[in-house]
Scaffold this motif. Structure first.
Motif, short mmCIF file in Angstrom:
data_model
loop_
_atom_site.label_atom_id
_atom_site.label_comp_id
_atom_site.label_asym_id
_atom_site.label_seq_id
_atom_site.Cartn_x
_atom_site.Cartn_y
_atom_site.Cartn_z
N ILE A 183 0.91 -1.20 -0.09
CA ILE A 183 0.11 -0.09 0.07
C ILE A 183 0.93 1.45 -0.01
O ILE A 183 0.66 2.07 -0.82
N TYR A 184 1.86 1.38 1.04
CA TYR A 184 2.74 2.52 0.97
C TYR A 184 3.61 2.71 -0.36
O TYR A 184 3.62 3.64 -0.71
N PHE A 185 3.93 1.47 -1.00
CA PHE A 185 4.73 1.82 -2.50
C PHE A 185 3.57 2.35 -3.52
O PHE A 185 3.95 3.17 -4.09
N ILE A 186 2.50 1.86 -3.47
CA ILE A 186 1.28 2.33 -4.51
C ILE A 186 1.26 3.73 -3.93
O ILE A 186 1.23 4.78 -5.14
N MET A 187 1.13 3.90 -2.73
CA MET A 187 0.88 5.54 -2.63
C MET A 187 2.03 6.68 -2.93
O MET A 187 2.03 7.67 -3.23
N ILE A 188 3.21 5.77 -2.80
CA ILE A 188 4.34 6.71 -3.21
C ILE A 188 4.22 7.03 -4.72
O ILE A 188 4.56 7.99 -5.03
N VAL A 189 3.83 6.02 -5.43
CA VAL A 189 4.16 6.01 -6.96
C VAL A 189 2.85 7.51 -7.45
O VAL A 189 3.13 8.27 -7.92
N ILE A 190 1.80 6.99 -6.59
CA ILE A 190 0.56 8.00 -6.89
C ILE A 190 0.72 9.44 -6.39
O ILE A 190 0.88 10.49 -7.12
N SER A 191 1.35 9.66 -5.31
CA SER A 191 1.83 10.81 -4.83
C SER A 191 2.92 11.53 -5.71
O SER A 191 3.01 12.91 -6.06
N ALA A 192 3.85 10.97 -6.10
CA ALA A 192 4.99 11.31 -6.98
C ALA A 192 4.39 11.81 -8.42
O ALA A 192 4.69 12.76 -8.84
N VAL A 193 3.50 10.89 -8.87
CA VAL A 193 2.69 11.38 -10.06
C VAL A 193 2.03 12.76 -9.86
O VAL A 193 2.15 13.73 -10.67
N LEU A 194 1.41 12.84 -8.54
CA LEU A 194 0.46 13.94 -8.66
C LEU A 194 1.33 15.19 -8.33
O LEU A 194 0.98 16.33 -8.78
N LEU A 195 2.55 14.89 -7.64
CA LEU A 195 3.09 16.08 -7.28
C LEU A 195 4.01 16.66 -8.63
O LEU A 195 4.20 17.78 -8.86
N ASN A 196 4.72 15.69 -9.34
CA ASN A 196 5.25 16.14 -10.55
C ASN A 196 4.81 16.05 -11.99
O ASN A 196 5.17 16.69 -12.89
N LYS A 197 3.62 15.54 -12.09
CA LYS A 197 2.94 15.32 -13.34
C LYS A 197 1.44 15.68 -13.60
O LYS A 197 1.12 15.92 -14.57
N THR A 198 0.88 16.67 -12.37
CA THR A 198 -0.18 17.22 -12.71
C THR A 198 -0.21 18.61 -12.18
O THR A 198 0.61 19.27 -11.62
N ARG A 199 -1.23 19.52 -12.61
CA ARG A 199 -1.19 20.72 -12.31
C ARG A 199 -1.25 21.02 -11.09
O ARG A 199 -0.91 22.03 -10.41
N PHE A 200 -1.96 19.99 -10.33
CA PHE A 200 -2.16 20.16 -8.82
C PHE A 200 -0.82 20.28 -8.02
O PHE A 200 -0.64 21.25 -7.23
N GLY A 201 0.02 19.39 -8.40
CA GLY A 201 1.39 19.33 -8.11
C GLY A 201 2.14 20.61 -8.03
O GLY A 201 2.67 21.32 -7.33
N LYS A 202 2.28 20.98 -9.43
CA LYS A 202 3.09 22.33 -9.56
C LYS A 202 2.51 23.32 -9.08
O LYS A 202 2.89 24.42 -8.58
N SER A 203 1.03 23.40 -8.77
CA SER A 203 0.50 24.57 -7.95
C SER A 203 0.93 24.30 -6.59
O SER A 203 0.94 25.46 -6.04
N ALA A 204 1.16 23.32 -6.12
CA ALA A 204 1.47 23.50 -4.71
C ALA A 204 3.05 23.99 -4.43
O ALA A 204 3.10 24.87 -3.70
#
Lengths: 505, 335
Positions: free
Chosen positions: B188-209
């Motif tokens: 579960i942890y590793f899946i969330m790492i991947v999802i979080s990394a995608v959110l932070l680096n590959k989405t507008r949401f991450g860039k906005s953060a």
């Protein structure tokens, strides 16, 4: 030639930082009782030289002869004690403490119990303030003062040290014209009392007004020193940039189209009232006025940063409702803000993200993920197109020079493909070379049919660039004039100071 | 994990800067080498999974915390939110024959629904913290401090101060292992790492953060929806606290309303050790992972070496401060 009595002689100064030779053996001689300008583009080495002089960091080689003695290995406090004060561009007062505590910070007068003697501090402060004709209560908290007043307090501090040489690093960059006059009065007074001033500025008119001699630097080398009155402006610029800048304001007439935006009766509850104007396609509308006239506030309100009380904005004849910068951007507007550091750049983020931030919607794939390759390609294109000097797109934008930071911001907005551009002091604090590049870019954009609204406190810039000039005074428009060949700065100033109406009779 | 390397790695890779950038990884490697020399059992596959499992709960929370701290905020409420989401989860996932059942007449339902409830509680609490910050402009420290106390209070009220136990096997199995060796919390942890990394680096949401943390005024002018971004950041952080509650319930088999006290500080520590800067705009998911791992390795290693538990605390504190000092020096040299 008068007798050459030098208070300061710096010779063969070399300063190296890891990997960079910032000063390559320069000299500077300052006479007693003169105001001496230091000029050169950003990166020429002026600040480094002054930091050596003021004890911020020692020089790698070379000698400093000050007040008849060779000075070596001293720090800023020792520099102050021997009579060298430096007033930095960015002031750092202790905001919530009174003036007097700021002046005597670190050397507070003590009573016999070793406690701070506030009465004595007060008396001493009154005396110092009087010396520079500053009418402020020493007990006022710094936070209540304008930037100009804070600067005067810095000067008072220099006076309190009985400095023989005061270095001023771009002291007027945040001052209104009136405040500049005040500063100049104080500078002349200090000069009469035999003190020397080293004055760093990018503003040619000020340098010509206040200084006696000018020393020019370029790329860490010393170019020369001339009497101010004998040095023509063209010659000076040539010395600074090492080539001839034919036109500082390369305005080319281009066809002007229909009205693009109309502002009707725009009113803010505090800053301005009943502002109406139009701007056409391909037109550059300059907005002139003194600081505090409400120019920045008008464009920030149009852009949705501030809230309007009444009035409307029409684009292509249709009323648009703009409540946030997002709405403005959706209406193809762009705003280059006045204060690059405060509301422009993201200092610690990459050049790439600084450019792309407003433009992500067009870089998303169908899953909502950013297509990095497209972002990189477009950023690279702009880096080439408007010649942003950066080692890579991953460089932190704070490591670029002011001019290049501005170009990054320009790229950000051009990527949105705007139709109306608001440029607030687009060349403030930028060296001559980058300035002229930004000017030609603005002209080029107008040529492409974009509408440009440019606020500038530099009248030569407004007059050199604009098709029409709108002048504001205390929150109202006092005039909108065509930019004729025979238009004078004096005429604009009569509008800007609100005297135009009365004078007309 | 190799497929995700591109997402997880730092944005640039100038060869000179590698040592600087990955300095914290070297610290981790040195620790691992040092501990395994002193105690070879440290590197047994059993223990390695053990370390990862131990880091999973606060590691998951550190992922959300990374978004929060990048936006120049802080979330002190995640420990309490875990407890509240946890008691709600447990109350909906007791076995039919549990004694003193929270909902005596509630039939057993697919574990999916209690989990969804836990995630929703977490996201709602977090979102409210974010809403407060966005609308009232009070500091995140205050807003989340309030939420920390309120959520803990709600957890106590909801459970009447008593632990809720006897959970359905389909939930407790989440604390166990897949194929007998792969801990599900780690998956579960590793899946969330991947999802979080995608959110932070590959989405507008991450860039906005990043933009909000880098310069909130500039973000507004550049068309970033600052309020929406703030709410989403804290909601995501809360959501991960809810997920951490699921893992917690799975491992422990019951949830006490006083559970996870102080976990917020461990999550903040892991994020901080991983190089996420409290001045905003700087930080990576990869860093939060390494930071959580350093803490887990430290705790596990010191225990294996028989170091006194009280001294472990002292060591942990020193490590956190030293890591931040190193990190600040790294940023300073860039000027």
């Amino acid at each position: 030639m008068a007798e050459e009595k030098y208070i300061l002689e710096m010779t063969d100064i070399v300063k190296t930082f890891p990997g960079v030779k910032a000063l390559k053996g320069v000299q500077l001689k300052v006479q007693a009782g003169e105001i001496h300008a230091l000029m050169g583009e950003n990166g020429a080495g002026k600040s480094t030289l002054m930091n050596c002089l003021a004890g911020v960091h020692g020089q790698t080689a070379g000698t400093i002869l000050f007040d008849g003695e060779v000075r070596e290995n001293y720090n800023t406090i020792q520099a102050l004690e021997m009579g060298i004060s430096m007033i930095h561009q960015e002031l750092s007062p202790v905001l919530h403490r009174p003036i007097m505590e700021n002046i005597w910070l670190g050397r507070e007068p003590l009573n016999r119990f070793g406690l701070v003697d506030h009465q004595k501090m007060y008396d001493m402060s009154v005396k110092v303030l009087k010396e520079i004709d500053l009418d402020e209560d020493p007990r006022t908290e710094m936070v209540n003062l304008t930037v100009a007043k804070m600067q005067m307090i810095e000067i008072a501090k220099a006076v309190s040290f009985d400095s023989k040489l005061i270095i001023m690093d771009e002291p007027t960059s945040a001052l209104a014209d009136k405040e500049v006059k005040q500063l100049f009065t104080i500078m002349r007074k200090l000069k009469e009392s035999g003190k020397s001033i080293i004055y760093i500025s990018h503003k040619l008119d000020e340098v010509y007004e206040i200084t006696d001699r000018i020393s020019v630097f370029r790329d860490g080398t010393y170019i020369g020193t001339e009497d101010t009155i004998k040095l023509s402006e063209d010659k000076l610029i040539q010395m600074m940039v090492g080539r001839e800048v034919n036109e500082l304001f390369p305005k080319v007439d281009c066809p002007i189209g229909d009205v693009k935006m109309e502002v009707k009766g725009l009113t803010h509850n505090r800053y301005f009232k009943d502002v109406s104007f139009t701007v056409k396609k391909g037109e550059i509308l300059g907005i002139a006025g003194l600081i505090g006239a409400g120019r920045t506030e008008v464009i920030e309100t149009i852009f949705g940063i501030r809230e309007k009380v009444s009035g409307e904005i029409l684009i292509d004849g249709k009323v648009v409702n703009i409540e946030s910068p997002r709405d403005a951007i959706a209406n193809h507007m762009a705003l280059l803000t006045e204060d690059r550091r405060q509301s422009g750049i993201f200092p610690m983020l990459s050049v790439r993200l600084n450019m792309a931030i407003t433009n992500f919607p067009k870089f998303l794939n169908k899953f909502g993920l950013i297509r990095d390759r497209d972002v990189k390609k477009e950023c690279d294109d702009y880096v080439k197109k408007i010649q942003v000097k950066t080692p890579s797109l991953n460089q932190r934008v704070e490591n670029l020079s002011g001019g290049n930071q501005q170009k990054v911001l320009v790229s950000r907005w051009l990527m949105t493909n705007p139709e109306i551009l608001f440029l607030d002091e687009p060349t403030r604090g930028i060296d001559v070379g980058a300035k002229s590049e930004i000017h030609s870019l603005i002209t080029q954009l107008a040529g492409e049919g974009k509408s440009i609204v440019m606020v500038s406190s530099e009248l030569p810039e407004v007059m050199g660039m604009s098709d029409r000039i709108m002048i504001m005074h205390e929150g109202r428009i006092t005039g909108i004039v065509e930019n004729r060949k025979d238009l004078t700065q004096e005429e604009l100033m009569t509008y800007a100071t609100g005297k135009a109406g009365k004078k007309g009779a | 994990m190799s497929a995700n390397k591109n997402i997880l790695k730092f944005e640039s890779a100038g060869s000179k800067e590698i040592l600087q950038k990955y300095g914290i990884v070297f610290v981790l490697i040195l620790m691992i080498i040092g501990i395994s020399i002193l105690e070879p059992a440290f590197l047994s596959s059993y223990n390695v999974f053990n370390v990862l499992t131990q880091s999973a709960i606060f590691g998951i929370m550190a992922l959300g915390m990374t978004f929060v701290i990048i936006s120049k905020g802080i979330d002190l409420s995640v420990g309490s939110v875990l407890a509240l989401a946890g008691v709600v989860l447990a109350s909906l996932a007791q076995t039919a024959d549990a004694t003193g059942k929270y909902f005596p007449n509630l039939a057993e339902m697919p574990v999916f629904f209690p989990i969804l409830a836990a995630l929703a509680v977490g996201a709602l609490m977090g979102g409210f913290t974010g809403l407060l910050i966005a609308k009232t402009h009070i500091p995140a420290f205050i807003s989340s401090l309030g939420m920390m106390t309120v959520a803990r209070g709600f957890a106590l009220i909801y459970s009447d101060g008593k632990p809720i136990s006897t959970l359905v096997p389909s939930l407790t199995r989440l604390g166990g292992k897949l194929f007998g060796f792969l801990p599900i919390p780690v998956i579960i942890y590793f899946i969330m790492i991947v999802i979080s990394a995608v959110l932070l680096n590959k989405t507008r949401f991450g860039k906005s953060a990043y933009a909000v943390g880098g310069n909130i005024k500039a973000a507004e002018v550049s068309g970033v929806n600052v309020n929406q971004t703030l709410i989403a950041i804290y909601a995501y952080c809360g959501l991960l606290a809810g997920l951490a509650a699921v893992v917690f319930a799975g491992r422990v088999g019951s949830v006490h309303p006083g559970a996870a006290t102080g976990y917020e500080l461990t999550a903040i520590a892991a994020t901080t050790i991983g190089g996420t800067s409290h001045s905003g705009g700087i930080g990576t998911i990869w860093g939060a992972f390494v930071g959580a791992l350093i803490l887990a390795v430290l705790r596990n290693g010191l225990t294996l070496l028989g170091v006194d538990a009280y001294w472990q605390q002292v060591t942990e504190g020193v490590i956190i401060v030293v890591a931040v000092i190193i990190d600040m020096r790294k940023n300073a040299t860039k000027d």
